[in-house]
Design an enzyme around this catalytic site. Structure first.
Site, short mmCIF file in Angstrom:
data_model
loop_
_atom_site.label_atom_id
_atom_site.label_comp_id
_atom_site.label_asym_id
_atom_site.label_seq_id
_atom_site.Cartn_x
_atom_site.Cartn_y
_atom_site.Cartn_z
CB SER A 97 -0.87 0.00 1.25
OG SER A 97 -0.07 0.31 2.37
CE LYS A 98 -2.01 6.71 -2.56
NZ LYS A 98 -3.45 6.44 -2.34
#
Ligand code: GLU
Length: 458
Positions: A246-247
């Protein structure tokens, strides 16, 4: 005829996980000489944007993945944008209502919230209690907003997944779910099923995160009287800490990676290995398509390794000639021959185009050392080394042996290590890092190196 689809929601940038889904669908279709369809799932009007849609086209094309049918190219099963298919979903929902397989539900948001809270308090999973299931015709509240719910039949839903094998789900854990919202917009599961059947999709390859949707979708296929596609759920892409990528792990959007100077063929090779084992070595998309099979997809989560991407990128850069690299770098203000020569000489030292650009910078412009570097250059001890370099270079005749020149400066000044090399590097390039010094001297050439050194001695 194999027909696969990539069905992104245009709500943001494509990241590695989506790109892998797109790649696998494309490879499978190519392998079987079938078609790969691009469908834009933009029913979530609040978060879908036309910029994100344009970005998806651009990213897929950059990666080398074309589509045989899609919103921009058209095709016999269009339209391919869900927002343009709303009437189809409504018709199908009406049909299910008429056949007694779906019903209108008038429960208010407040009632549903209270129901959820009550179930949560009892430790039960939240599911609709079926209040409106049995509303007699004509008993509906007049003018009240309604949604359409699917009447979930009680049964074991069997899924023969090409990756996971046979899975079974008890439909009793699924409440009657919404297929059309009160705004007349189809819910994801319903739109996906109407479209997968309407577009004659034969195989669906998508992330494991959709596994929980699949029983609902299978039930809908059955209710509509249409055959379901063959599903393959591929494991989620994980970060180095084994949690879904994810980010938090960094910017792994295709756009971000492109901006960092990764090449599409390197990304394709890296993502192909996320859950698929095509064997070692750098492969072209066509070679991957030749080898692709669902049987070789893995069940377990696959960790994205940036080191591996870097190494593929290095390979991809080294495959390219200087001219091609130079045109990818888009550097202005220098002739193509000069850029190509530098790119060729320096590519083996770089893992990304950005790194190559930084390595090339000192050879394309005058050194511009920062404050700290400037004062280091101006120290007496540094100037002595810089002077000695200039003199030894000047004395050297014939083809330059820069290693030998460095040795002579060492002997003449009594300096070694960083006191010997850093002043010269800073004076010649303005930077603390870069390729090793003999390489710097070789690329600048004797005349230019002397000119740069002398500048600090005036
Ligand atoms: N629009 C869905 C997504 O982006 C597609 C899911 C599917 O492949 O069915 O996750």
């Amino acid at each position: 005829m194999v027909r696969t689809r990539f069905a992104p929601s245009p709500t943001g940038a494509l990241h590695l996980g989506n790109a892998r889904t797109a790649l696998f669908n494309w490879l499978f279709a190519r392998h079987h000489k079938g078609n790969c369809i691009l469908r834009i799932e933009d029913t979530d009007t609040k978060s879908s944007t036309s910029e994100a849609e344009a970005g998806i086209y651009e990213d897929l094309k950059w990666l080398g993945l074309g589509w045989d049918e899609g919103p921009d190219t058209g095709g016999p099963f269009g339209p391919y944008r869900q927002s343009e298919r709303l009437s189809l979903y409504r018709e199908e929902a009406e049909r299910l209502i008429d056949e007694g397989k779906a019903y209108r539900c008038y429960c208010t948001v407040e009632r549903l919230e209270a129901l959820r809270a009550e179930q949560a308090a009892k430790g039960l999973p939240s599911r609709y209690d079926g209040k409106c299931r049995g509303l007699a015709p004509g008993k509906e509240p007049k003018g009240a907003p309604s949604v359409v719910r699917f009447k979930v039949p009680v049964k074991d839903v069997m899924l023969m997944d090409a990756v996971h094998g046979l899975l079974s789900f008890d439909s009793r854990s699924i409440g009657d779910f919404v297929i059309m919202g009160s705004d007349g917009i189809a819910a994801y599961n319903f739109a996906a099923v109407v479209d997968d059947s309407g577009m004659s999709i034969s195989h669906v390859i998508r992330g494991d995160d959709h596994l929980s949707n699949t029983p609902r979708q299978l039930l809908l296929f059955e209710a509509l009287g249409r055959p379901a596609p063959i599903y393959s759920h591929v494991p989620l892409v994980l970060g180095p800490d084994r949690t879904p990528l994810s980010k938090r792990h960094g910017d792994f959007s295709l756009r971000g990676l492109r901006e960092e100077g990764y090449l599409p063929e390197a990304i394709a090779n890296a993502i192909a290995r996320l859950g698929w084992n095509p064997g070692e070595g750098f492969l072209t998309l066509e070679e991957m398509a030749g080898r692709f099979s669902l049987e070789r997809l893995s069940k377990s989560g696959s960790e994205f390794d940036i080191g591996r991407l870097k190494s593929y990128n290095k390979d991809a850069m080294n495959e390219k000639g200087g001219r091609e690299l130079a045109s990818l770098l888009g550097i202005e203000g220098a002739g193509i021959d000069k850029l190509a020569g530098l790119a060729d000489a320096l590519k083996k030292n770089a893992s990304t185009l950005n790194e190559l650009r930084s390595l090339m910078r000192p050879f394309l412009s005058e050194p511009a050392p920062g404050e700290a570097a400037l004062s280091e250059i101006r120290e007496e001890r540094s100037l002595k080394v810089i002077r000695a370099f200039s003199e030894e270079l000047d004395k050297a005749a014939g083809p330059e042996d820069y290693e030998a020149i460095i040795e002579r400066v060492k002997a003449a000044t009594g300096e070694k290590g960083k006191h010997l090399l850093m002043p010269a590097r800073l004076a010649l390039t303005g930077e603390r890092e870069g390729i090793e010094l003999p390489g710097v001297l070789r690329l600048l050439g004797k005349r230019e190196a002397i000119r740069r050194l002398e500048k600090w001695l005036r």
